[in-house]
Design a protein around this motif. Structure first.
Motif, mmCIF file in Angstrom:
data_model
loop_
_atom_site.group_PDB
_atom_site.id
_atom_site.type_symbol
_atom_site.label_atom_id
_atom_site.label_comp_id
_atom_site.label_asym_id
_atom_site.label_seq_id
_atom_site.Cartn_x
_atom_site.Cartn_y
_atom_site.Cartn_z
ATOM 1 N N ALA A 1 0.833 -1.205 0.000
ATOM 2 C CA ALA A 1 0.000 0.000 0.000
ATOM 3 C C ALA A 1 0.869 1.257 0.000
ATOM 4 C CB ALA A 1 -0.929 -0.002 1.203
ATOM 5 N N PHE A 2 2.001 1.189 0.668
ATOM 6 C CA PHE A 2 2.893 2.343 0.769
ATOM 7 C C PHE A 2 3.386 2.795 -0.601
ATOM 8 C CE2 PHE A 2 6.939 4.454 1.933
ATOM 9 C CZ PHE A 2 6.459 5.349 2.874
ATOM 10 N N ILE A 3 3.533 1.838 -1.533
ATOM 11 C CA ILE A 3 3.959 2.212 -2.884
ATOM 12 C C ILE A 3 2.788 2.271 -3.861
ATOM 13 C CG2 ILE A 3 6.352 1.481 -2.614
ATOM 14 C CD1 ILE A 3 5.661 -1.160 -3.965
ATOM 15 N N GLY A 4 1.565 2.175 -3.338
ATOM 16 C CA GLY A 4 0.386 2.404 -4.170
ATOM 17 C C GLY A 4 -0.306 1.166 -4.692
ATOM 18 N N ILE A 5 0.091 -0.012 -4.224
ATOM 19 C CA ILE A 5 -0.562 -1.255 -4.678
ATOM 20 C C ILE A 5 -1.577 -1.670 -3.624
ATOM 21 C CG2 ILE A 5 -0.234 -3.644 -5.402
ATOM 22 C CD1 ILE A 5 2.627 -2.923 -6.178
ATOM 23 N N HIS A 6 -2.848 -1.464 -3.945
ATOM 24 C CA HIS A 6 -3.923 -1.735 -2.993
ATOM 25 C C HIS A 6 -4.756 -2.960 -3.365
ATOM 26 C CE1 HIS A 6 -3.187 2.060 -0.871
ATOM 27 N NE2 HIS A 6 -3.021 2.603 -2.068
ATOM 28 N N GLN A 7 -4.692 -3.366 -4.619
ATOM 29 C CA GLN A 7 -5.421 -4.562 -5.044
ATOM 30 C C GLN A 7 -4.519 -5.769 -4.801
ATOM 31 O OE1 GLN A 7 -6.711 -4.639 -9.136
ATOM 32 N NE2 GLN A 7 -7.640 -6.652 -8.942
ATOM 33 N N VAL A 8 -4.692 -6.410 -3.646
ATOM 34 C CA VAL A 8 -3.799 -7.492 -3.222
ATOM 35 C C VAL A 8 -4.628 -8.693 -2.794
ATOM 36 C CG1 VAL A 8 -1.897 -8.165 -1.709
ATOM 37 C CG2 VAL A 8 -2.174 -5.754 -2.362
ATOM 38 N N ASP A 9 -4.332 -9.850 -3.380
ATOM 39 C CA ASP A 9 -4.945 -11.116 -2.978
ATOM 40 C C ASP A 9 -3.913 -11.949 -2.242
ATOM 41 O OD1 ASP A 9 -7.629 -11.014 -4.310
ATOM 42 O OD2 ASP A 9 -6.386 -10.828 -6.113
ATOM 43 N N PHE A 10 -4.304 -12.496 -1.095
ATOM 44 C CA PHE A 10 -3.439 -13.392 -0.328
ATOM 45 C C PHE A 10 -3.964 -14.817 -0.421
ATOM 46 C CE2 PHE A 10 -1.873 -9.529 1.423
ATOM 47 C CZ PHE A 10 -0.615 -9.816 1.932
ATOM 48 N N VAL A 11 -3.052 -15.747 -0.627
ATOM 49 C CA VAL A 11 -3.375 -17.174 -0.613
ATOM 50 C C VAL A 11 -2.404 -17.821 0.366
ATOM 51 C CG1 VAL A 11 -3.451 -19.321 -1.929
ATOM 52 C CG2 VAL A 11 -4.210 -17.175 -2.989
ATOM 53 N N HIS A 12 -2.946 -18.401 1.442
ATOM 54 C CA HIS A 12 -2.120 -18.995 2.487
ATOM 55 C C HIS A 12 -2.244 -20.520 2.464
ATOM 56 C CE1 HIS A 12 -1.603 -15.013 4.135
ATOM 57 N NE2 HIS A 12 -2.892 -14.878 4.375
ATOM 58 N N ALA A 13 -1.135 -21.203 2.353
ATOM 59 C CA ALA A 13 -1.103 -22.659 2.554
ATOM 60 C C ALA A 13 -0.634 -22.868 3.992
ATOM 61 C CB ALA A 13 -0.163 -23.327 1.567
ATOM 62 N N GLU A 14 -1.577 -23.082 4.891
ATOM 63 C CA GLU A 14 -1.242 -23.145 6.307
ATOM 64 C C GLU A 14 -1.176 -24.596 6.797
ATOM 65 O OE1 GLU A 14 -2.101 -19.237 8.418
ATOM 66 O OE2 GLU A 14 -4.077 -20.127 8.096
ATOM 67 N N GLY A 15 -0.644 -24.756 7.994
ATOM 68 C CA GLY A 15 -0.582 -26.070 8.630
ATOM 69 C C GLY A 15 0.443 -27.013 8.031
ATOM 70 N N GLN A 16 1.454 -26.486 7.367
ATOM 71 C CA GLN A 16 2.386 -27.340 6.638
ATOM 72 C C GLN A 16 3.370 -28.082 7.545
ATOM 73 O OE1 GLN A 16 1.963 -27.952 3.199
ATOM 74 N NE2 GLN A 16 0.098 -26.976 3.971
#
Length: 199
Positions: free
Chosen positions: A162-177
């Motif tokens: 966001a600090f550099i202007g990128i606000h469209q962000v999708d997160f994909v977490h592979a948890e429990g590995q």
């Protein structure tokens, strides 16, 4: 035609879950957007040096006053920023190491967050200059942290982007590995399902 920049940061080449997610995302993207260009930067294979006095000094004094090491540090930062500026889509693969991103990825951010180039300070505070870009962040985590107080990683990456202007962000977490079966497979399956849903 769009340009995708992929930043890999897992210390492992073989058996890396974040690299597996990256490959799946890029394959699916190229199947839908065959004309797009994909640029890869592997921070494990080619680490970016940590922020040092040469780069800090190079940012703050005239070009004709730079020493050779300072010039080299500035040129490295320039190349990384040029890759980022040219990208329409940024993909960051970030395994969780000790609750945070790999230090190699932090070093990359230290090179591309530059005042007057990717952000600026105005009357209302900092303003990101990389508008119109999209980011996808792929993480692999030993435990289960998403949405909880220990998920420092996502909040930090959202702040940097966001600090550099990128606000469209999708997160994909592979948890429990690191939790064994069936949680390990469940975490991976959930992440792959989220990848398939990304447009």
């Amino acid at each position: 035609m769009s340009r995708m920049l992929v930043i890999e940061s897992s210390a492992r080449q073989e058996g890396s879950v974040s690299r597996q997610l990256t490959r799946r995302l890029v394959d699916a993207w190229q199947a839908r957007h065959a004309a797009d260009t994909v640029v890869w930067r592997d921070l494990a294979a080619q680490p970016v040096p940590h922020l040092d006095a040469d780069l800090l000094q190079a940012w703050m004094q005239p070009a004709d006053q730079l020493s050779t090491p300072q010039q080299q540090a500035l040129q490295r930062s320039d190349r990384l920023i040029e890759e980022l500026l040219a990208a329409d889509v940024l993909v960051i693969a970030a395994p969780m190491y000790n609750f945070m991103i790999p230090s190699t990825l932090k070093a990359w951010f230290d090179h591309v967050l530059r005042a007057g180039v990717t952000f600026r300070y105005g009357a209302n505070g900092p303003e990101g200059l990389l508008r119109g870009k999209r980011a996808v962040v792929l993480t692999a985590r030993g435990g289960i942290y998403a949405g909880g107080p220990q998920d420092l990683q996502e909040a930090y990456l959202r702040q940097l982007l966001a600090f550099i202007g990128i606000h469209q962000v999708d997160f994909v977490h592979a948890e429990g590995q690191s939790l064994g079966q069936p949680l390990q497979q469940e975490g991976l399956d959930k992440a792959l399902g989220q990848l398939a849903a990304l447009g």
